[in-house]
Design a protein around this motif. Structure first.
Motif, short mmCIF file in Angstrom:
data_model
loop_
_atom_site.label_atom_id
_atom_site.label_comp_id
_atom_site.label_asym_id
_atom_site.label_seq_id
_atom_site.Cartn_x
_atom_site.Cartn_y
_atom_site.Cartn_z
N HIS A 95 -5.28 0.66 11.65
CA HIS A 95 -4.77 -0.69 11.92
C HIS A 95 -5.74 -1.48 12.78
O HIS A 95 -6.36 -0.94 13.70
N HIS B 209 -7.12 -1.59 4.94
CA HIS B 209 -6.30 -0.67 5.76
C HIS B 209 -6.41 0.76 5.25
O HIS B 209 -6.78 1.68 5.99
N HIS C 186 0.83 -1.20 0.00
CA HIS C 186 0.00 0.00 0.00
C HIS C 186 0.87 1.25 0.00
O HIS C 186 2.09 1.16 0.11
N ASP D 118 -0.22 -3.89 6.02
CA ASP D 118 -0.99 -3.48 7.20
C ASP D 118 -2.43 -3.96 7.09
O ASP D 118 -3.02 -3.94 6.01
N HIS E 207 1.43 3.88 1.96
CA HIS E 207 2.04 4.60 3.07
C HIS E 207 3.56 4.66 2.89
O HIS E 207 4.17 3.70 2.42
N HIS F 225 5.99 1.99 3.58
CA HIS F 225 5.96 0.82 2.69
C HIS F 225 6.47 1.15 1.28
O HIS F 225 6.79 0.25 0.52
ZN LIG Z 1 -0.01 1.50 6.48
#
Ligand SMILES: [Zn+2]
Length: 463
Positions: free
Chosen positions: A397, A154, A63, A176, A65, A68
């Motif tokens: 989360h 997420h 994803h 996540d 973020h 990541h």
């Molecule tokens: Zn995340």
């Protein structure tokens, strides 16, 4: 036949997700994130990758973020030339997030007197390698290795990755896992068709209040803050948290639950991310949210919401009398426009600061959450006279019970033999592993960074 799994980041830490999977003929990386809340001079962020990047066939991204995707341009700068796979919404979101990070990194580099981690040209190059891969499509991404993405609920576009070799040995990496049920996203899907799972454990040792309760608490705390008459500051991650806040605020105001006050979305990035949510909502939101979109058009806007893109519009917010609300990044108050507003308004006792997300150790947000009387922001020490309200449950989360439910659902087919608890602080990872062992009778391992494990259909052992 076996797969080798290396924890090159994201073990014992929430951020810096980076896993290497090696088959007999191919190598695939899952995520290439940056460690956050870290001192930017740290060798782990700026130093070389622990593997030869030129020999990696593909990168699959869970994803958008930053923890990541944040080192993807560095990976490309260092010589990676494979394909980069992610879901269509993640392509759009990662593009926004990575181009946005160029400015932040160059500021950091200036402060520390060093070259930036990467520059705009590296992001351009990275995106020339990106290929969209949707959920539920089996795709060979490297010689002898195929991947399959599932929704994790997420953030928009988030996916777990199951990677499989020709003999059928498979590892699933969750990225996540969402705090399902979300008002916007479908619930996470379990991953029972793998021999081992690497699962996140950010909230492995903590519970969130129930969804309904968190909405009531937000409404009541906002009502109190409005009565106090000052500025309401909400440092929010541009991605998902901001859209959730806008969605709930729009519901409160529409229902007449709160007095109407000016709300500023003071973040060019969050404004653009919200546009991506609008673009993909009808395909990737849960059916109830899709219906709402079809009925109402935008589910994130309301009449007295002002989106301030330019610098001039932003500084003019100060002229609007209190009470007013400012939503801006960065989510841990470690940069962005929120720092400016915190420096301006935290010394004022009528101000209310809302903490609505995970705050990494070492960030100003973490210090404020822990009750510090002053904090360093925009290069000066700022006294905190404002009321600090910490609202639980807004995390994107899963909490400890939801994580256990995920593990249980993934164990139903009796194929998964080992669960690694990763992407959490060490205590949370150990707590979750213990509960998986005690409640579900499964083998749970807390991996350490730089460890390599060999996964077969029957076993997982360290090599
Ligand atoms: Zn995340």
């Amino acid at each position: 036949m076996a797969l080798r799994l290396s924890f090159d980041g994201g073990a014992g830490k929430v951020t810096g997700s980076n896993f290497l999977i090696e088959g007999d003929r191919g190598k695939v990386l899952i995520d290439c994130g940056i460690e956050q809340g870290a001192d930017f001079s740290r060798a782990h962020v700026y130093g070389p990758f622990p593997y030869d990047v030129k020999t990696i066939n593909a990168l699959v991204v869970t994803h958008a973020h930053l923890d990541h995707v944040g080192r993807i341009p560095k990976l490309v700068k260092d010589g990676f030339r494979g394909k980069i796979y992610m879901t269509p919404p993640t392509c759009d979101l990662a593009e926004l997030i990575l181009y946005d990070s160029v400015g932040i990194l160059s500021e950091e580099a200036n402060t520390h007197g060093r070259a930036p981690l990467y520059e705009k040209e590296d992001v351009d190059r990275a995106f020339s390698l990106v290929e969209a891969l949707d959920y539920h499509v089996e795709k060979e991404v490297a010689p002898g290795l195929s991947v399959y993405l599932r929704n994790t609920g997420h953030i928009l576009g988030s996916a777990s990755v199951r990677i499989k070799d020709e003999a059928g040995v498979a590892i699933a990496l969750t990225g996540d896992i969402g705090n399902s049920p979300s008002p916007l996203l479908p619930d996470w899907e379990p991953v029972s068709d793998a021999d081992a799972i690497v699962m996140e454990s950010v909230y492995g040792d903590r519970l969130h209040p129930a969804q309904q309760r968190r909405v009531e608490l937000l409404r009541d705390t906002l009502a109190k803050a409005i009565t106090r008459g000052g500025t309401i500051l909400i440092p929010a991650f541009s991605l998902e948290r901001t859209q959730l806040m806008l969605y709930e605020l729009s519901n409160f105001f529409e229902a007449g639950d709160l007095p109407k006050i000016p709300v500023f979305l003071d973040s060019p990035l969050a404004i653009r991310v919200t546009e991506v949510y609008e673009k993909w909502g009808l395909k990737y939101f849960k059916p109830a949210a899709e219906d709402e979109m079809k009925r109402e058009g935008s589910i994130f806007e309301f009449p007295f919401l002002k989106q301030t893109r330019s610098y001039e519009e932003s500084i003019a917010i100060e002229e609007t009398p209190n009470p007013k609300m400012i939503i801006a990044g960065a989510g841990m108050s470690h940069g962005g426009r929120i720092g400016h507003w915190e420096a301006r308004y935290l010394p004022d006792p009528t101000t209310t600061l809302f903490i609505v997300g995970y705050q990494a150790p070492g960030t100003p947000g973490r210090r404020m959450m822990e009750g510090a009387s002053s904090v360093r922001l925009v290069n000066s020490e700022i006294k905190i006279k404002a009321k600090v309200e910490k609202l639980e449950g807004w995390s994107a989360h899963a909490d400890r019970d939801e994580l256990l439910k995920f593990a249980e659902a993934s164990l139903t087919d009796k194929r998964v033999k080992t669960i690694f608890t990763a992407l959490g602080e060490p205590l949370a990872e150990r707590f979750l592993a213990q509960r998986i062992h005690d409640y579900l009778g499964a083998r749970a391992i807390v991996p350490e960074v730089d460890q390599t494990w060999e996964i077969t259909k029957d076993s997982a052992k360290r090599v």
